[in-house]
Design an enzyme around this catalytic site. Structure first.
Site, PDB file in Angstrom:
ATOM      1  N   THR A 220      12.380 -11.299   3.818  1.00  0.00           N
ATOM      2  CA  THR A 220      13.003 -10.577   3.093  1.00  0.00           C
ATOM      3  C   THR A 220      13.000  -9.652   2.383  1.00  0.00           C
ATOM      4  O   THR A 220      11.756  -9.899   1.652  1.00  0.00           O
ATOM      5  CB  THR A 220      14.053 -11.729   2.355  1.00  0.00           C
ATOM      6  OG1 THR A 220      13.207 -12.059   2.048  1.00  0.00           O
ATOM      7  CG2 THR A 220      14.572 -12.574   3.563  1.00  0.00           C
ATOM      8  N   ALA A 249      19.692 -15.918  -5.825  1.00  0.00           N
ATOM      9  CA  ALA A 249      20.600 -17.737  -4.250  1.00  0.00           C
ATOM     10  C   ALA A 249      20.339 -16.348  -3.327  1.00  0.00           C
ATOM     11  O   ALA A 249      20.898 -17.130  -2.491  1.00  0.00           O
ATOM     12  CB  ALA A 249      21.465 -17.360  -5.194  1.00  0.00           C
ATOM     13  N   ALA A 250      20.035 -14.469  -3.124  1.00  0.00           N
ATOM     14  CA  ALA A 250      20.316 -14.340  -2.127  1.00  0.00           C
ATOM     15  C   ALA A 250      19.524 -14.374  -1.510  1.00  0.00           C
ATOM     16  O   ALA A 250      19.534 -14.311  -0.067  1.00  0.00           O
ATOM     17  CB  ALA A 250      19.811 -12.337  -2.623  1.00  0.00           C
ATOM     18  N   GLY A 251      18.012 -15.351  -1.134  1.00  0.00           N
ATOM     19  CA  GLY A 251      16.900 -15.210  -0.127  1.00  0.00           C
ATOM     20  C   GLY A 251      17.901 -17.204  -0.239  1.00  0.00           C
ATOM     21  O   GLY A 251      17.143 -17.195   1.104  1.00  0.00           O
ATOM     22  N   ASP A 252      17.861 -17.854  -1.002  1.00  0.00           N
ATOM     23  CA  ASP A 252      18.846 -19.061  -0.246  1.00  0.00           C
ATOM     24  C   ASP A 252      19.189 -18.822   0.124  1.00  0.00           C
ATOM     25  O   ASP A 252      19.436 -19.851   1.291  1.00  0.00           O
ATOM     26  CB  ASP A 252      18.858 -19.306  -2.067  1.00  0.00           C
ATOM     27  CG  ASP A 252      17.648 -20.275  -2.755  1.00  0.00           C
ATOM     28  OD1 ASP A 252      16.478 -20.524  -2.460  1.00  0.00           O
ATOM     29  OD2 ASP A 252      18.178 -19.618  -3.935  1.00  0.00           O
ATOM     30  N   SER A 292      27.641 -18.178  -5.113  1.00  0.00           N
ATOM     31  CA  SER A 292      27.502 -16.901  -4.519  1.00  0.00           C
ATOM     32  C   SER A 292      27.437 -17.311  -3.489  1.00  0.00           C
ATOM     33  O   SER A 292      27.571 -16.355  -2.549  1.00  0.00           O
ATOM     34  CB  SER A 292      26.591 -16.072  -5.379  1.00  0.00           C
ATOM     35  OG  SER A 292      25.227 -17.098  -5.139  1.00  0.00           O
TER      36      SER A 292
HETATM   37  O1  RIB Z   1      16.420 -18.443  -5.806  1.00  0.00           O
HETATM   38  C1  RIB Z   1      17.370 -18.252  -7.101  1.00  0.00           C
HETATM   39  C2  RIB Z   1      17.122 -20.276  -8.641  1.00  0.00           C
HETATM   40  O2  RIB Z   1      16.124 -20.076  -8.258  1.00  0.00           O
HETATM   41  C3  RIB Z   1      18.003 -20.310  -9.357  1.00  0.00           C
HETATM   42  O3  RIB Z   1      18.536 -21.224  -8.606  1.00  0.00           O
HETATM   43  C4  RIB Z   1      16.736 -21.203  -9.879  1.00  0.00           C
HETATM   44  O4  RIB Z   1      17.068 -22.314 -10.147  1.00  0.00           O
HETATM   45  C5  RIB Z   1      15.792 -21.313  -9.233  1.00  0.00           C
HETATM   46  O5  RIB Z   1      15.276 -22.328  -8.383  1.00  0.00           O
END
Ligand code: RIB
Length: 334
Positions: A220, A249-252, A292
């Site tokens: 990414t 958390a965009a990656g998540d 988000s």
């Molecule tokens: O990817 C973002 C996350 O990384 C955050 O929510 C934080 O807890 C870390 O784990």
């Protein structure tokens, strides 16, 4: 699809500080706001997939503190199965996050209960892994537990998605059992033991990651979208344009949407990448990690905006190693 996704990973309470800029070495800064927001890469990706319509179980741990109660309630409220999340004596995982006015962030973790997700916990829930449509792991819990999870999935031919964040090098044997390795540029640099790739050479870096043994590698690239390499396949997808509020958390969101696109919606890899990019962009428009993570409606509306903007005709663009085609949806085959 009836079969659920199994996420083996971390659960954190994020302590988010809004700062005018990220602190320099030796600098003391005041923050303008402090917020406690549920996070953790494992929990974020579990919630992200659930919001996109997938049935999700999570294996992990929270502490005996009040954060543990809040975090478990939050996951359950988002439809994530929490039966395999252990409640352990001590602190829950914490993440100390600075977010500056340009929406950049830094994250420092205090592992807490996440560091106690040991082999017996993984073994105890082996059936959840073996009966899943896919296993998704990150690297915020002990590595030997991650490795055991991957082994169990491999034994049952369950597809394995690894978000190598934070980045640690995994052995060749483990990487050979990974169907999709997903990293950002920084993590790709660590895994390749070299320079952080740029948007220009990211496809080559993804090919090099495949050389480590994984079947597909995805990098990414934030505002530059994402690339994917696999056997005889090279893809590049541009980012959706949004006004960025907080990239946490965009990656998540990307990982969750790419997985849901591939496994639940059975889309092709190109479309799954586009879903991932749209979800990542959507996550940047809202402050905090779990708040988000977008629904399918939000992802679809961003995708519609992107395809309206890119028009209906294909155009040719020049890429490394030859001419490439940019299609209606903006994906580039290299
Ligand atoms: O990817 C973002 C996350 O990384 C955050 O929510 C934080 O807890 C870390 O784990």
């Amino acid at each position: 699809m009836a079969e659920p996704l199994c996420v083996l990973g971390s659960v954190n309470m994020d302590i988010v500080l809004r700062v005018p800029r990220l602190p320099q070495r030796g600098e003391t800064l005041h923050c303008s706001e402090i917020a406690h927001i549920p996070g953790g890469k494992g929990a974020n990706q579990a919630v992200g997939a659930a919001r996109l319509g997938m049935k999700v179980h999570m294996i992990g741990a929270v502490g005996s503190d009040e954060h543990g109660t809040t975090l478990l309630r939050g996951l359950a409220a988002n439809g994530v199965g929490t039966k395999a999340i252990a409640r352990l004596e001590g602190n829950s995982g914490l993440a100390f996050i600075n977010v500056d006015e340009q929406a950049n962030n830094t994250i420092v973790l205090a592992g807490g209960a996440n560091q106690k997700v040991t082999l017996p916990i993984v073994e105890q829930h082996g059936d959840l892994i073996e009966q899943s449509a896919a296993l998704l792991v990150q690297l915020e819990i002990p590595l030997d537990s991650v490795v055991r999870g991957i082994e169990l999935a491999n034994q049952s031919r369950v597809p394995v998605f690894v978000n190598a964040a934070p980045a640690y090098r995994l052995s060749e044997g483990v990487l050979a059992g990974v169907d999709y390795l997903i990293v950002n540029e920084t993590e790709a640099g660590v895994l390749l033991n070299g320079e952080m790739p740029t948007a220009n050479n990211a496809v080559d870096a993804a090919v090099a990651l495949c050389g480590l043994g994984v079947k597909h590698a995805i990098i990414t690239l934030g505002e530059h979208g994402a690339v994917l390499a696999g056997a005889n396949l090279r893809l590049r997808v541009p980012a959706c344009r949004v006004r960025v509020v907080d990239s946490t958390a965009a990656g998540d969101a990307f990982v969750a949407a790419f997985l849901v696109g591939t496994i639940r919606m059975r889309r092709g890899l190109e479309e799954a990448l586009q879903l991932g990019c749209a979800a990542g962009a959507a996550a940047c428009t809202v402050f905090g990690a779990q708040p988000s993570l977008p629904t399918l409606d939000r992802v679809n509306s961003l995708q519609r905006m992107r395809s309206d903007a890119s028009g209906t005709s294909s155009r040719r663009v020049q890429g490394k190693g030859g001419t490439t085609r940019e299609g209606r949806t903006g994906a580039v085959r290299v």
